[in-house]
Design a protein around this motif. Structure first.
Motif, PDB file in Angstrom:
ATOM      1  N   GLN A  80     -53.210 -43.476  29.898  1.00 19.57           N
ATOM      2  CA  GLN A  80     -52.794 -44.610  29.054  1.00 19.57           C
ATOM      3  C   GLN A  80     -53.426 -45.909  29.527  1.00 19.57           C
ATOM      4  OE1 GLN A  80     -50.624 -47.427  29.532  1.00 19.57           O
ATOM      5  NE2 GLN A  80     -50.548 -47.943  27.347  1.00 19.57           N
ATOM      6  N   ALA A 136     -53.912 -46.567  23.460  1.00 15.65           N
ATOM      7  CA  ALA A 136     -52.971 -45.464  23.720  1.00 15.65           C
ATOM      8  C   ALA A 136     -51.568 -45.966  24.025  1.00 15.65           C
ATOM      9  CB  ALA A 136     -53.464 -44.624  24.886  1.00 15.65           C
ATOM     10  N   LEU A 195     -47.921 -44.566  25.740  1.00 13.45           N
ATOM     11  CA  LEU A 195     -47.432 -43.534  26.665  1.00 13.45           C
ATOM     12  C   LEU A 195     -45.946 -43.328  26.462  1.00 13.45           C
ATOM     13  CD1 LEU A 195     -47.771 -41.720  29.263  1.00 13.45           C
ATOM     14  CD2 LEU A 195     -47.173 -43.757  30.587  1.00 13.45           C
ATOM     15  N   LEU A 212     -42.967 -41.053  28.531  1.00 15.10           N
ATOM     16  CA  LEU A 212     -42.542 -40.102  29.567  1.00 15.10           C
ATOM     17  C   LEU A 212     -41.064 -39.804  29.361  1.00 15.10           C
ATOM     18  CD1 LEU A 212     -44.210 -41.537  32.823  1.00 15.10           C
ATOM     19  CD2 LEU A 212     -45.114 -39.811  31.243  1.00 15.10           C
ATOM     20  N   PRO A 272     -37.314 -38.046  30.530  1.00 16.72           N
ATOM     21  CA  PRO A 272     -36.537 -37.904  31.775  1.00 16.72           C
ATOM     22  C   PRO A 272     -36.390 -36.444  32.205  1.00 16.72           C
ATOM     23  CG  PRO A 272     -35.064 -38.260  29.917  1.00 16.72           C
ATOM     24  CD  PRO A 272     -36.468 -38.393  29.384  1.00 16.72           C
ATOM     25  N   TYR A 302     -37.609 -30.929  24.984  1.00 17.82           N
ATOM     26  CA  TYR A 302     -37.043 -31.881  24.002  1.00 17.82           C
ATOM     27  C   TYR A 302     -37.780 -31.738  22.669  1.00 17.82           C
ATOM     28  CZ  TYR A 302     -35.439 -34.284  28.303  1.00 17.82           C
ATOM     29  OH  TYR A 302     -34.870 -34.605  29.496  1.00 17.82           O
ATOM     30  N   MET A 315     -36.858 -34.465  19.916  1.00 14.35           N
ATOM     31  CA  MET A 315     -37.299 -35.821  20.271  1.00 14.35           C
ATOM     32  C   MET A 315     -38.821 -35.896  20.257  1.00 14.35           C
ATOM     33  SD  MET A 315     -36.021 -38.340  23.358  1.00 14.35           S
ATOM     34  CE  MET A 315     -36.212 -37.194  24.726  1.00 14.35           C
ATOM     35  N   SER A 361     -47.811 -51.395  15.435  1.00 12.36           N
ATOM     36  CA  SER A 361     -47.007 -52.543  14.962  1.00 12.36           C
ATOM     37  C   SER A 361     -45.709 -52.069  14.369  1.00 12.36           C
ATOM     38  CB  SER A 361     -47.712 -53.422  13.946  1.00 12.36           C
ATOM     39  OG  SER A 361     -47.520 -52.892  12.639  1.00 12.36           O
ATOM     40  N   LYS A 414     -36.381 -42.797  30.044  1.00  6.37           N
ATOM     41  CA  LYS A 414     -37.589 -42.551  29.254  1.00  6.37           C
ATOM     42  C   LYS A 414     -38.465 -43.798  29.368  1.00  6.37           C
ATOM     43  CE  LYS A 414     -38.796 -41.632  24.323  1.00  6.37           C
ATOM     44  NZ  LYS A 414     -38.215 -41.190  23.019  1.00  6.37           N
ATOM     45  N   LEU A 415     -39.763 -43.603  29.437  1.00  4.42           N
ATOM     46  CA  LEU A 415     -40.703 -44.725  29.524  1.00  4.42           C
ATOM     47  C   LEU A 415     -41.551 -44.788  28.264  1.00  4.42           C
ATOM     48  CD1 LEU A 415     -42.254 -46.965  31.177  1.00  4.42           C
ATOM     49  CD2 LEU A 415     -43.770 -45.123  31.945  1.00  4.42           C
ATOM     50  N   ILE A 416     -41.730 -46.003  27.737  1.00  4.87           N
ATOM     51  CA  ILE A 416     -42.700 -46.219  26.663  1.00  4.87           C
ATOM     52  C   ILE A 416     -43.599 -47.385  27.061  1.00  4.87           C
ATOM     53  CG2 ILE A 416     -43.068 -46.850  24.249  1.00  4.87           C
ATOM     54  CD1 ILE A 416     -40.463 -45.556  23.524  1.00  4.87           C
ATOM     55  N   LEU A 417     -44.915 -47.140  27.074  1.00  9.08           N
ATOM     56  CA  LEU A 417     -45.891 -48.211  27.288  1.00  9.08           C
ATOM     57  C   LEU A 417     -46.717 -48.368  26.017  1.00  9.08           C
ATOM     58  CD1 LEU A 417     -47.245 -47.440  30.884  1.00  9.08           C
ATOM     59  CD2 LEU A 417     -45.367 -48.965  30.222  1.00  9.08           C
ATOM     60  N   TYR A 418     -46.886 -49.616  25.590  1.00  8.67           N
ATOM     61  CA  TYR A 418     -47.638 -49.896  24.368  1.00  8.67           C
ATOM     62  C   TYR A 418     -49.088 -50.272  24.695  1.00  8.67           C
ATOM     63  CZ  TYR A 418     -43.106 -49.974  22.016  1.00  8.67           C
ATOM     64  OH  TYR A 418     -41.875 -49.633  21.514  1.00  8.67           O
ATOM     65  N   PRO A 419     -49.986 -50.019  23.761  1.00  7.19           N
ATOM     66  CA  PRO A 419     -51.413 -50.307  23.984  1.00  7.19           C
ATOM     67  C   PRO A 419     -51.729 -51.804  23.928  1.00  7.19           C
ATOM     68  CG  PRO A 419     -51.081 -49.533  21.749  1.00  7.19           C
ATOM     69  CD  PRO A 419     -49.747 -49.409  22.439  1.00  7.19           C
ATOM     70  N   TYR A 472     -45.217 -56.124  19.134  1.00  4.45           N
ATOM     71  CA  TYR A 472     -44.957 -54.994  18.234  1.00  4.45           C
ATOM     72  C   TYR A 472     -43.473 -54.964  17.862  1.00  4.45           C
ATOM     73  CZ  TYR A 472     -49.369 -53.224  20.268  1.00  4.45           C
ATOM     74  OH  TYR A 472     -50.650 -53.059  20.700  1.00  4.45           O
ATOM     75  N   GLU A 521     -41.700 -54.462  15.171  1.00  9.57           N
ATOM     76  CA  GLU A 521     -41.179 -53.362  14.336  1.00  9.57           C
ATOM     77  C   GLU A 521     -41.170 -52.054  15.132  1.00  9.57           C
ATOM     78  OE1 GLU A 521     -43.704 -55.313  13.289  1.00  9.57           O
ATOM     79  OE2 GLU A 521     -42.846 -56.467  11.630  1.00  9.57           O
ATOM     80  N   MET A 522     -42.274 -51.757  15.824  1.00 16.36           N
ATOM     81  CA  MET A 522     -42.336 -50.513  16.604  1.00 16.36           C
ATOM     82  C   MET A 522     -41.293 -50.551  17.719  1.00 16.36           C
ATOM     83  SD  MET A 522     -45.650 -48.447  18.120  1.00 16.36           S
ATOM     84  CE  MET A 522     -46.433 -49.805  18.975  1.00 16.36           C
ATOM     85  N   ARG A 574     -37.867 -49.935  16.240  1.00 21.41           N
ATOM     86  CA  ARG A 574     -37.755 -48.521  15.840  1.00 21.41           C
ATOM     87  C   ARG A 574     -37.566 -47.638  17.075  1.00 21.41           C
ATOM     88  NH1 ARG A 574     -41.805 -48.778  12.420  1.00 21.41           N
ATOM     89  NH2 ARG A 574     -43.355 -48.016  13.898  1.00 21.41           N
ATOM     90  N   ASP A 575     -38.380 -47.868  18.097  1.00 22.24           N
ATOM     91  CA  ASP A 575     -38.280 -47.039  19.308  1.00 22.24           C
ATOM     92  C   ASP A 575     -36.934 -47.232  20.010  1.00 22.24           C
ATOM     93  OD1 ASP A 575     -40.778 -45.820  19.072  1.00 22.24           O
ATOM     94  OD2 ASP A 575     -41.807 -47.325  20.288  1.00 22.24           O
ATOM     95  N   GLN A 612     -29.340 -42.191  19.570  1.00 22.62           N
ATOM     96  CA  GLN A 612     -29.182 -40.837  20.120  1.00 22.62           C
ATOM     97  C   GLN A 612     -28.059 -40.864  21.127  1.00 22.62           C
ATOM     98  OE1 GLN A 612     -33.466 -40.422  21.457  1.00 22.62           O
ATOM     99  NE2 GLN A 612     -32.813 -38.293  21.516  1.00 22.62           N
ATOM    100  N   TRP A 640     -30.296 -37.273  25.064  1.00 20.73           N
ATOM    101  CA  TRP A 640     -31.679 -36.876  24.862  1.00 20.73           C
ATOM    102  C   TRP A 640     -31.699 -35.586  24.066  1.00 20.73           C
ATOM    103  CZ3 TRP A 640     -34.102 -40.943  26.348  1.00 20.73           C
ATOM    104  CH2 TRP A 640     -33.781 -41.602  27.525  1.00 20.73           C
ATOM    105  N   SER A 641     -32.831 -35.264  23.538  1.00 21.62           N
ATOM    106  CA  SER A 641     -33.155 -34.006  22.817  1.00 21.62           C
ATOM    107  C   SER A 641     -33.227 -34.254  21.329  1.00 21.62           C
ATOM    108  CB  SER A 641     -32.185 -32.882  23.086  1.00 21.62           C
ATOM    109  OG  SER A 641     -31.087 -32.977  22.213  1.00 21.62           O
TER     110      SER A 641
END
Lengths: 286, 286
Positions: free
Chosen positions: A246, A252, A254, A256, A258, A268, A271, A286, B253-258, B268, B270-271, B274-275, B282, B285-286
């Motif tokens: 990433q 990109a 990313l 991850l 848990p 999952y 998900m 966006s 949980k990890l989210i990295l944006y570009p 971002y 809207e994203m 949403r995320d 939830q 998880w799952s």
């Protein structure tokens, strides 16, 4: 519209590069299909029906064996580049000119090669449980991976519980559920991968993983919108390799998950399908 | 049901710990409210209406100034623990016993302290652009951060374009749009943060960031389901700190944006909504 499912789709064959490729194709036609690239020693039957049928609800899913794997003819190349070139030939033989490409583990390496060799063919990339060239411990393999693949198991499935899931009770329970799902199809299953094919796959991974100068520069040339996914504790291809992907891919995201390992997509499935479908349904960030 | 929005919600006040806390509260009542903890020298008016109104569509949003910040009375504590304890007092003074907590930057440190000090109060955690105790370059601050905060800008907003966004054209364009959105509210805006408050915030961050033995063990005690979010290229609190958080929190949980920096949630919106809403909706998880 009636369509096949993971369990009912017939194994079909198509010829390209002198190889007879085995594949299954199902789901909602009309959009950009999603082509799945399988993990080390995996066949079409090693995918999770909860994942493939989940995607099939609103897109076409294409599962296949690359050259020399299970019901596909030919020989496994000893480079990932060779596997990528075979995958491109397979996709072309289906008459497709624009696909989304998902790759898991060694399939994620192949997916990168597809994007590098045929950038116009690939709309979006999804890289799961995988890593970059010269990724951490990808030349030698990880010590944990060597131990896990080195043991003989009473039941062959016990291998996958250790490869794809963490030792936690929750993860192991999800693993048992995954294995049960993956065995529900009884008709026309794929033959297991031969030892010689596995040896060549392993050699190709080691060559990909070999240490290089400026090893990650090539990632800047993969311009496709990419989603990188892994479990928090992948000991087959270390999770840090997903972070590296990433950080070096220009476009990109990313994710991850848990308490999960190499097979986070099997732990999952709902998900994973939601996150990936959300990504594939967005034309742009966006 | 009619409700206030980011632009129309009145600033209200509530007393606790001898502090008169300023806050705004709006959105769909009836569920678990989402309490926002602001970044360094930020006020209620530094949140993005695209984010707050986005969440307000299906949950209650609570924005507030912690003690000593802008329209809230009292003094900024010189520890993050003190800020966490004030935030807990504020939430309690609203009569709330169960909230989701979102923290951005220093607000993400405060959010961790809220979960540590009052685990029963917090359902889910969202940690954005932040890091663990003894995170990389969090004691001294990053060289890039020192340079960015050390410059005098023609327009004060130019600071935020550099703090929250990458130098890319796309990111800077998103930054301009964010700043435009954040200025739309004209009535009853919050006063800017005083220099003395900023100095105390900075001291608290440095103390949090100080190097310790087994610095990240405390994360194992934060049992809440957590979503960690950051941009790919945060130079204020390095992105690797988000990776470290996810790797050490037991349930994250990890989210990295570009192509994004410290303010990925503003790049971002809207994203991000949403995320995060997907995560908050939830139960497991799952």
């Amino acid at each position: 519209m009636a369509t096949y499912t993971h369990h009912t789709a017939p194994t079909q064959f198509v010829e390209a590069n002198g190889i007879r490729f085995a594949y299954r194709r199902f789901g909602m036609a009309g959009g950009v299909p999603l082509v799945f690239n399988m993990h080390f020693t995996g066949t079409i039957d090693h995918w999770d029906p909860a994942v493939t049928d989940g995607f099939a609800e609103d897109r076409e899913v294409i599962l296949f064996n690359n050259a020399g794997v299970s019901s596909s003819s030919g020989e496994v190349p000893d480079t990932i580049a060779g596997m990528g070139s075979n995958a491109i030939a397979f996709i072309g033989a289906l008459g497709l000119t624009h696909v989304d490409v998902l790759g898991f583990s060694i399939g994620g390496l192949v997916a990168q090669e597809i994007a590098l060799q045929a950038p116009g063919l690939v709309r979006f990339l999804v890289l799961v449980g995988t890593g970059p060239r010269s990724g951490e411990s990808m030349d030698t393999g990880t010590p944990e991976g060597k131990e896990i693949f080195g043991v003989t198991y009473a039941k062959p499935d016990d291998l996958w519980l250790r490869v794809h899931f963490t030792p936690s009770e929750t993860s192991q329970r999800a693993g048992a559920a995954f294995l049960e799902r993956s065995h529900r199809r009884v008709e026309n299953r794929d033959p297991e991968v031969m030892q010689a094919a596995a040896v060549r796959q392993r050699a190709a991974i080691a060559a990909w993983g070999a240490k290089r100068e400026k090893a990650w520069d090539y990632l800047k040339t993969i311009r496709q919108r990419t989603l990188v996914v892994n479990g928090s504790d992948d000991v087959i291809i270390y999770t840090v390799n997903s972070f590296i992907l990433q950080q070096h891919l220009p476009n990109a995201k990313l994710i991850l998950y848990p308490d999960s390992a190499h097979g986070s997509l099997f732990q999952y499935p709902e998900m994973f399908v939601r996150d990936v479908a959300g990504f594939l349904n967005q034309e742009q960030w966006s």
